[in-house]
Enzyme design. Structure first.
Site, PDB file in Angstrom:
ATOM      1  N   TYR A 292       0.843  -1.205   0.000  1.00 14.60           N
ATOM      2  CA  TYR A 292       0.000   0.000   0.000  1.00 14.60           C
ATOM      3  C   TYR A 292       0.877   1.254   0.000  1.00 14.60           C
ATOM      4  CZ  TYR A 292      -3.153   3.662   1.552  1.00 14.60           C
ATOM      5  OH  TYR A 292      -3.846   4.840   1.633  1.00 14.60           O
ATOM      6  N   LYS A 296       1.119   4.242  -2.800  1.00 12.37           N
ATOM      7  CA  LYS A 296       0.847   5.652  -2.488  1.00 12.37           C
ATOM      8  C   LYS A 296       2.084   6.516  -2.779  1.00 12.37           C
ATOM      9  CE  LYS A 296      -3.122   5.286  -2.206  1.00 12.37           C
ATOM     10  NZ  LYS A 296      -4.203   6.127  -2.767  1.00 12.37           N
TER      11      LYS A 296
HETATM   12  N1  LIG Z   1      -8.589   6.978   5.322  1.00 15.76           N
HETATM   13  C1  LIG Z   1      -7.285   7.130   5.453  1.00 15.76           C
HETATM   14  O1  LIG Z   1      -6.749   7.030   6.570  1.00 15.76           O
HETATM   15  C2  LIG Z   1      -6.454   7.483   4.256  1.00 15.76           C
HETATM   16  C3  LIG Z   1      -5.188   8.031   4.479  1.00 15.76           C
HETATM   17  C4  LIG Z   1      -4.399   8.367   3.389  1.00 15.76           C
HETATM   18  C5  LIG Z   1      -4.875   8.164   2.109  1.00 15.76           C
HETATM   19  N2  LIG Z   1      -6.100   7.619   1.916  1.00 15.76           N
HETATM   20  C6  LIG Z   1      -6.533   7.398   0.523  1.00 15.76           C
HETATM   21  O2  LIG Z   1      -7.748   8.076   0.321  1.00 15.76           O
HETATM   22  C7  LIG Z   1      -8.447   7.475  -0.755  1.00 15.76           C
HETATM   23  C8  LIG Z   1      -9.910   7.320  -0.364  1.00 15.76           C
HETATM   24  O3  LIG Z   1     -10.000   6.421   0.703  1.00 15.76           O
HETATM   25  P1  LIG Z   1     -11.004   6.642   1.919  1.00 15.76           P
HETATM   26  O4  LIG Z   1     -10.194   6.871   3.109  1.00 15.76           O
HETATM   27  O5  LIG Z   1     -12.061   7.590   1.571  1.00 15.76           O
HETATM   28  O6  LIG Z   1     -11.576   5.139   2.050  1.00 15.76           O
HETATM   29  P2  LIG Z   1     -12.998   4.533   1.744  1.00 15.76           P
HETATM   30  O7  LIG Z   1     -14.034   5.183   2.583  1.00 15.76           O
HETATM   31  O8  LIG Z   1     -12.815   3.061   1.877  1.00 15.76           O
HETATM   32  O9  LIG Z   1     -13.276   4.905   0.224  1.00 15.76           O
HETATM   33  C9  LIG Z   1     -12.656   4.239  -0.832  1.00 15.76           C
HETATM   34  C10 LIG Z   1     -13.436   4.507  -2.099  1.00 15.76           C
HETATM   35  O10 LIG Z   1     -12.807   3.814  -3.173  1.00 15.76           O
HETATM   36  C11 LIG Z   1     -13.786   3.044  -3.870  1.00 15.76           C
HETATM   37  N3  LIG Z   1     -13.229   1.830  -4.399  1.00 15.76           N
HETATM   38  C12 LIG Z   1     -12.613   0.834  -3.711  1.00 15.76           C
HETATM   39  N4  LIG Z   1     -12.308  -0.163  -4.538  1.00 15.76           N
HETATM   40  C13 LIG Z   1     -12.738   0.198  -5.781  1.00 15.76           C
HETATM   41  C14 LIG Z   1     -12.711  -0.415  -7.046  1.00 15.76           C
HETATM   42  N5  LIG Z   1     -12.203  -1.637  -7.213  1.00 15.76           N
HETATM   43  N6  LIG Z   1     -13.220   0.252  -8.098  1.00 15.76           N
HETATM   44  C15 LIG Z   1     -13.766   1.474  -7.951  1.00 15.76           C
HETATM   45  N7  LIG Z   1     -13.825   2.114  -6.764  1.00 15.76           N
HETATM   46  C16 LIG Z   1     -13.317   1.470  -5.697  1.00 15.76           C
HETATM   47  C17 LIG Z   1     -14.814   2.731  -2.800  1.00 15.76           C
HETATM   48  O11 LIG Z   1     -16.108   2.501  -3.379  1.00 15.76           O
HETATM   49  P3  LIG Z   1     -16.771   1.085  -3.686  1.00 15.76           P
HETATM   50  O12 LIG Z   1     -16.403   0.147  -2.581  1.00 15.76           O
HETATM   51  O13 LIG Z   1     -18.226   1.408  -3.724  1.00 15.76           O
HETATM   52  O14 LIG Z   1     -16.254   0.667  -5.005  1.00 15.76           O
HETATM   53  C18 LIG Z   1     -14.861   4.009  -2.011  1.00 15.76           C
HETATM   54  O15 LIG Z   1     -15.722   4.917  -2.620  1.00 15.76           O
HETATM   55  C19 LIG Z   1      -7.725   6.165  -1.050  1.00 15.76           C
HETATM   56  O16 LIG Z   1      -6.947   6.305  -2.207  1.00 15.76           O
HETATM   57  C20 LIG Z   1      -6.827   5.967   0.162  1.00 15.76           C
HETATM   58  O17 LIG Z   1      -5.670   5.261  -0.172  1.00 15.76           O
HETATM   59  C21 LIG Z   1      -6.892   7.285   2.946  1.00 15.76           C
END
Ligand SMILES: NC(=O)c1ccc[n+]([C@@H]2O[C@H](COP(=O)([O-])OP(=O)(O)OC[C@H]3O[C@@H](n4cnc5c(N)ncnc54)[C@H](OP(=O)(O)O)[C@@H]3O)[C@@H](O)[C@H]2O)c1
Length: 396
Positions: A292, A296
């Site tokens: 991961y 990133k």
């Molecule tokens: N939360 C954290 O702590 C954090 C920290 C740093 C960076 N990020 C990054 O922020 C971004 C958003 O994550 P989040 O924190 O908002 O998590 P989240 O609530 O799990 O959202 C992830 C989103 O990605 C979509 N997704 C997952 N697999 C997919 C697929 N195969 N095809 C299309 N869409 C897909 C999900 O929708 P569906 O399941 O409906 O497809 C969901 O809308 C990610 O890139 C993550 O790496 C998160």
């Protein structure tokens, strides 16, 4: 017409706002009009002034606090760098004043403690540049009518969709869970009076990015938010092979391809924006989140490089590097819940930083920890420290 995005004010800045209001309405008027001239005293740069000189020098203090009150309240753009410059003056005063007017060891202790305290606040004000409300046209006017947000069914993506709709943008919502996308589309149409298009799609599939690009080829997509992504905690050897492929497809291949496919029409229009949602996890190798973190690092790097590559083209690129954020991410990654920043704050900071800088580490604490670590520790020690942090996230 031109409106402005909602300001996000951290708690410590709200404290400064209250202090400025107190100084503007209570303390300085009392000091100016009620305090006898003979007893009046003002300090600038650590030097004391008395009598009429003090009365006179209270006026610029009054102006500064009144401006600070309005600036913090409305989160005005001109607060940067001036709030930090004034903070530096106060810091200097708090160091010089005890050294000049206090005796013995108390002077040194007081200078060090207040220097650190006020220096810290000054540093926070310096770093707060993206928070101050930009006086700018709405994103719809700046970049074009449509914004495409991947991973819009939850977390950071859903907040990007909401915030961009408030900026007047029509939104293309994409993710796998169609029902959630339709619900959100209804909300955006009702509350922000914008158009929406729902494109349910699994971006892990080969060819899905091209499919998504085709589904929006009739629209003027001015903003692309490459947000969909997931992580999976634990040693690489325990990750099923198909999950490894899926993570690389979703976190790396899809955003790179979507950017590649969106760019020609943005370049032809000479305007557009692309946001890559990377992560703090990509700043330093992260054992137990190794793959991961590597995906990133790819997003962080791609975003920052494109920011420079597209300089002068009219296209703004931002690599957003959130730390722990409260979304479904932790649960999906199999992590023990550990809280974090709200998606709303992360998105507000990102939109304020877009067009201003190549990347944004969302939380100051993460920025300090990583940068201090990178400069002061050996790579081995740093990565071992990151491992211990990741271990605390393993499910119990
Ligand atoms: N939360 C954290 O702590 C954090 C920290 C740093 C960076 N990020 C990054 O922020 C971004 C958003 O994550 P989040 O924190 O908002 O998590 P989240 O609530 O799990 O959202 C992830 C989103 O990605 C979509 N997704 C997952 N697999 C997919 C697929 N195969 N095809 C299309 N869409 C897909 C999900 O929708 P569906 O399941 O409906 O497809 C969901 O809308 C990610 O890139 C993550 O790496 C998160």
């Amino acid at each position: 017409m031109a409106t402005e995005s909602r300001p996000i004010r951290p708690w410590w800045m709200t404290g400064l706002l209250v202090f400025c209001a107190f100084m503007t309405f209570v303390y300085v008027p009392w000091d100016l009009f009620l305090k006898p001239v003979a007893r009046d005293e003002e300090v600038w740069f650590g030097f004391r002034f008395h009598g009429h000189a003090a009365k006179l020098l209270a006026l610029p203090h009054w102006a500064v606090y009144a401006a600070g009150m309005v600036g913090f309240l409305r989160m005005r753009r001109w607060m940067w760098p001036w709030a930090a410059v004034y903070g530096a003056q106060v810091t200097l005063a708090m160091v010089v004043w005890p050294l000049l007017y206090v005796d013995g060891a108390k002077a040194i202790a007081s200078a060090v403690v207040s220097g650190l305290l006020f220096g810290g606040v000054t540093w926070l004000l310096w770093r707060a540049r993206p928070l101050f409300r930009p006086e700018r046209p709405r994103f719809r006017d700046r970049y074009g009518e449509w914004a495409l947000v991947t991973g819009a069914s939850s977390g950071i993506g859903r907040e990007f969709a909401r915030a961009l709709a408030r900026e007047g943008c029509s939104i293309v919502l994409s993710a796998r869970r169609e029902e959630r996308l339709r619900e959100l589309a209804g909300e955006l149409e009702r509350e922000s009076a914008v158009r929406t298009r729902v494109v349910p799609l699994d971006l892990e599939r080969a060819g899905a990015a091209e499919e998504l690009a085709r589904a929006v080829s009739d629209l003027e997509v001015g903003i692309l938010v490459n947000n969909a992504g997931f992580g999976s905690i634990g040693p690489l050897v325990n990750q099923p092979a198909e999950r490894v492929r899926a993570m690389v497809e979703l976190n790396c291949t899809a955003p790179a391809l979507l950017a590649r496919l969106a760019l020609p029409s943005m370049l032809a229009r000479r305007r557009g924006a692309i946001i890559f949602v990377g992560s703090v996890a990509g700043m330093v190798p992260m054992p137990l989140h190794a793959l991961y973190g590597a995906t990133k690092a790819f997003d962080n790097s791609l975003g920052e490089a494109l920011h420079e590559e597209l300089r002068g083209s009219g296209i703004d690129v931002l690599a957003l590097e959130p730390g722990s954020t409260e979304t479904e991410f932790q649960m999906r990654a199999g992590e023990a819940p550990h809280g974090g920043e709200s998606s709303e704050r992360v998105v507000a900071k990102a939109l304020a930083a877009l067009g201003e800088r190549p990347s944004l580490v969302s939380r100051s604490f993460d920025w300090i920890a990583v940068n201090v670590g990178l400069r002061l520790l050996s790579r081995e020690t740093l990565i071992a420290g990151v491992r211990r942090a990741a271990e605390r996230r393993l499910p119990k």
